[in-house]
Design a protein around this motif. Structure first.
Motif, PDB file in Angstrom:
ATOM      1  N   ASP A  64      -2.385   2.231  10.149  1.00  0.00           N
ATOM      2  CA  ASP A  64      -3.041   0.915  10.055  1.00  0.00           C
ATOM      3  C   ASP A  64      -4.078   0.774  11.158  1.00  0.00           C
ATOM      4  O   ASP A  64      -3.915   1.335  12.254  1.00  0.00           O
ATOM      5  CB  ASP A  64      -2.022  -0.207  10.283  1.00  0.00           C
ATOM      6  CG  ASP A  64      -1.078  -0.412   9.123  1.00  0.00           C
ATOM      7  OD1 ASP A  64      -0.963   0.498   8.293  1.00  0.00           O
ATOM      8  OD2 ASP A  64      -0.453  -1.477   9.074  1.00  0.00           O
TER       9      ASP A  64
ATOM     10  N   ILE B 228       1.790  -5.642   2.203  1.00  0.00           N
ATOM     11  CA  ILE B 228       2.864  -6.219   3.021  1.00  0.00           C
ATOM     12  C   ILE B 228       2.354  -6.262   4.457  1.00  0.00           C
ATOM     13  O   ILE B 228       2.089  -5.216   5.056  1.00  0.00           O
ATOM     14  CB  ILE B 228       4.139  -5.343   2.943  1.00  0.00           C
ATOM     15  CG1 ILE B 228       4.593  -5.214   1.485  1.00  0.00           C
ATOM     16  CG2 ILE B 228       5.225  -5.900   3.818  1.00  0.00           C
ATOM     17  CD1 ILE B 228       5.543  -4.042   1.252  1.00  0.00           C
TER      18      ILE B 228
ATOM     19  N   GLU C  18      -6.129   0.268   6.115  1.00  0.00           N
ATOM     20  CA  GLU C  18      -4.918   1.108   6.109  1.00  0.00           C
ATOM     21  C   GLU C  18      -5.147   2.354   5.271  1.00  0.00           C
ATOM     22  O   GLU C  18      -5.891   2.319   4.282  1.00  0.00           O
ATOM     23  CB  GLU C  18      -3.780   0.255   5.504  1.00  0.00           C
ATOM     24  CG  GLU C  18      -2.453   0.936   5.340  1.00  0.00           C
ATOM     25  CD  GLU C  18      -1.319  -0.086   5.104  1.00  0.00           C
ATOM     26  OE1 GLU C  18      -1.594  -1.306   5.031  1.00  0.00           O
ATOM     27  OE2 GLU C  18      -0.174   0.352   4.975  1.00  0.00           O
TER      28      GLU C  18
ATOM     29  N   VAL D  10       0.850  -1.192   0.000  1.00  0.00           N
ATOM     30  CA  VAL D  10       0.000   0.000   0.000  1.00  0.00           C
ATOM     31  C   VAL D  10       0.891   1.250   0.000  1.00  0.00           C
ATOM     32  O   VAL D  10       0.638   2.215  -0.733  1.00  0.00           O
ATOM     33  CB  VAL D  10      -0.945  -0.012   1.228  1.00  0.00           C
ATOM     34  CG1 VAL D  10      -1.915   1.148   1.147  1.00  0.00           C
ATOM     35  CG2 VAL D  10      -1.705  -1.336   1.320  1.00  0.00           C
ATOM     36  N   CYS D  11       1.965   1.198   0.788  1.00  0.00           N
ATOM     37  CA  CYS D  11       2.870   2.353   0.864  1.00  0.00           C
ATOM     38  C   CYS D  11       3.575   2.595  -0.470  1.00  0.00           C
ATOM     39  O   CYS D  11       3.666   3.745  -0.933  1.00  0.00           O
ATOM     40  CB  CYS D  11       3.923   2.126   1.951  1.00  0.00           C
ATOM     41  SG  CYS D  11       3.245   2.144   3.612  1.00  0.00           S
TER      42      CYS D  11
ATOM     43  N   CYS E 117       2.793  -6.335   8.073  1.00  0.00           N
ATOM     44  CA  CYS E 117       3.797  -6.152   9.122  1.00  0.00           C
ATOM     45  C   CYS E 117       3.222  -6.634  10.435  1.00  0.00           C
ATOM     46  O   CYS E 117       3.889  -7.265  11.236  1.00  0.00           O
ATOM     47  CB  CYS E 117       4.174  -4.675   9.230  1.00  0.00           C
ATOM     48  SG  CYS E 117       5.077  -4.103   7.804  1.00  0.00           S
TER      49      CYS E 117
HETATM   50  N1  SME Z   1       1.208  -2.612   5.095  1.00  0.00           N
HETATM   51  C1  SME Z   1       2.149  -1.724   4.489  1.00  0.00           C
HETATM   52  C2  SME Z   1       3.541  -1.966   4.981  1.00  0.00           C
HETATM   53  C3  SME Z   1       3.903  -1.145   6.138  1.00  0.00           C
HETATM   54  S1  SME Z   1       3.186  -1.652   7.557  1.00  0.00           S
HETATM   55  O1  SME Z   1       1.745  -1.596   7.473  1.00  0.00           O
HETATM   56  C4  SME Z   1       3.697  -0.745   8.811  1.00  0.00           C
HETATM   57  C5  SME Z   1       2.116  -1.850   2.994  1.00  0.00           C
HETATM   58  O2  SME Z   1       1.511  -2.757   2.433  1.00  0.00           O
HETATM   59  O3  SME Z   1       2.714  -0.987   2.357  1.00  0.00           O
END
Ligand code: SME
Length: 146
Positions: free
Chosen positions: A120, A93, A102, A70-71, A95
């Motif tokens: 999140d 991702i 999110e 997502v980031c 974590c």
């Molecule tokens: N979920 C995020 C990664 C960072 S963690 O949530 C802190 C993502 O998919 O970018």
């Protein structure tokens, strides 16, 4: 609530130019203020890769390529990502396994992507349009002092 939070963030960063200190205090006040969040923090654009910055919550993934998660998608597209169900987001991702939804806000100053603000929640669809507007405002304040 977001008006008060924006004032609190503005107050914490005003007069301070140290980016790490500002990200640390912003993560702390946002984490403390918003209900139902389990991670609040920053990823910084370091040479075209997102690298973990100050945060509150469980230890997180350190490096995220642009376009991944997502980031990474928020960074690559320079667009807010508001995800109701992270498990259905293709490259999400995980974590913290507890995270269900999110929001990620790109931080841009003078046309440059400085990083992203990532929040999140363990609650599905926690973030509304109102949250998005509030978080974008926080991002505008923060991008001036990072
Ligand atoms: N979920 C995020 C990664 C960072 S963690 O949530 C802190 C993502 O998919 O970018």
């Amino acid at each position: 609530m977001y008006r008060d939070l924006a004032s609190a963030v503005q107050g914490l960063v005003t007069g301070e130019l140290d980016a790490i200190a500002n990200m640390a205090n912003a993560a702390a006040v946002i984490y403390e203020t918003l209900p139902d969040v389990n991670w609040v923090g920053f990823y910084r654009n370091v040479g075209g890769e997102l690298v973990l910055g100050p945060f509150q919550g469980r230890p997180a993934c350190i490096r995220i390529p642009f376009g991944t998660g997502v980031c990474g998608v928020a960074a690559a597209k320079r667009q807010v990502q508001r995800v109701e169900d992270v498990h259905s987001f293709e490259s999400h991702i995980a974590c913290d396994a507890a995270s269900a939804s999110e929001i990620v806000v790109p931080l841009i100053r003078d046309g440059e992507l400085i990083g992203v603000l990532d929040i999140d929640s363990p609650k599905p669809a926690r973030f509304t349009e109102e949250d998005e507007a509030g978080c974008v405002k926080l991002g505008e304040i923060l991008s001036q002092v990072l």
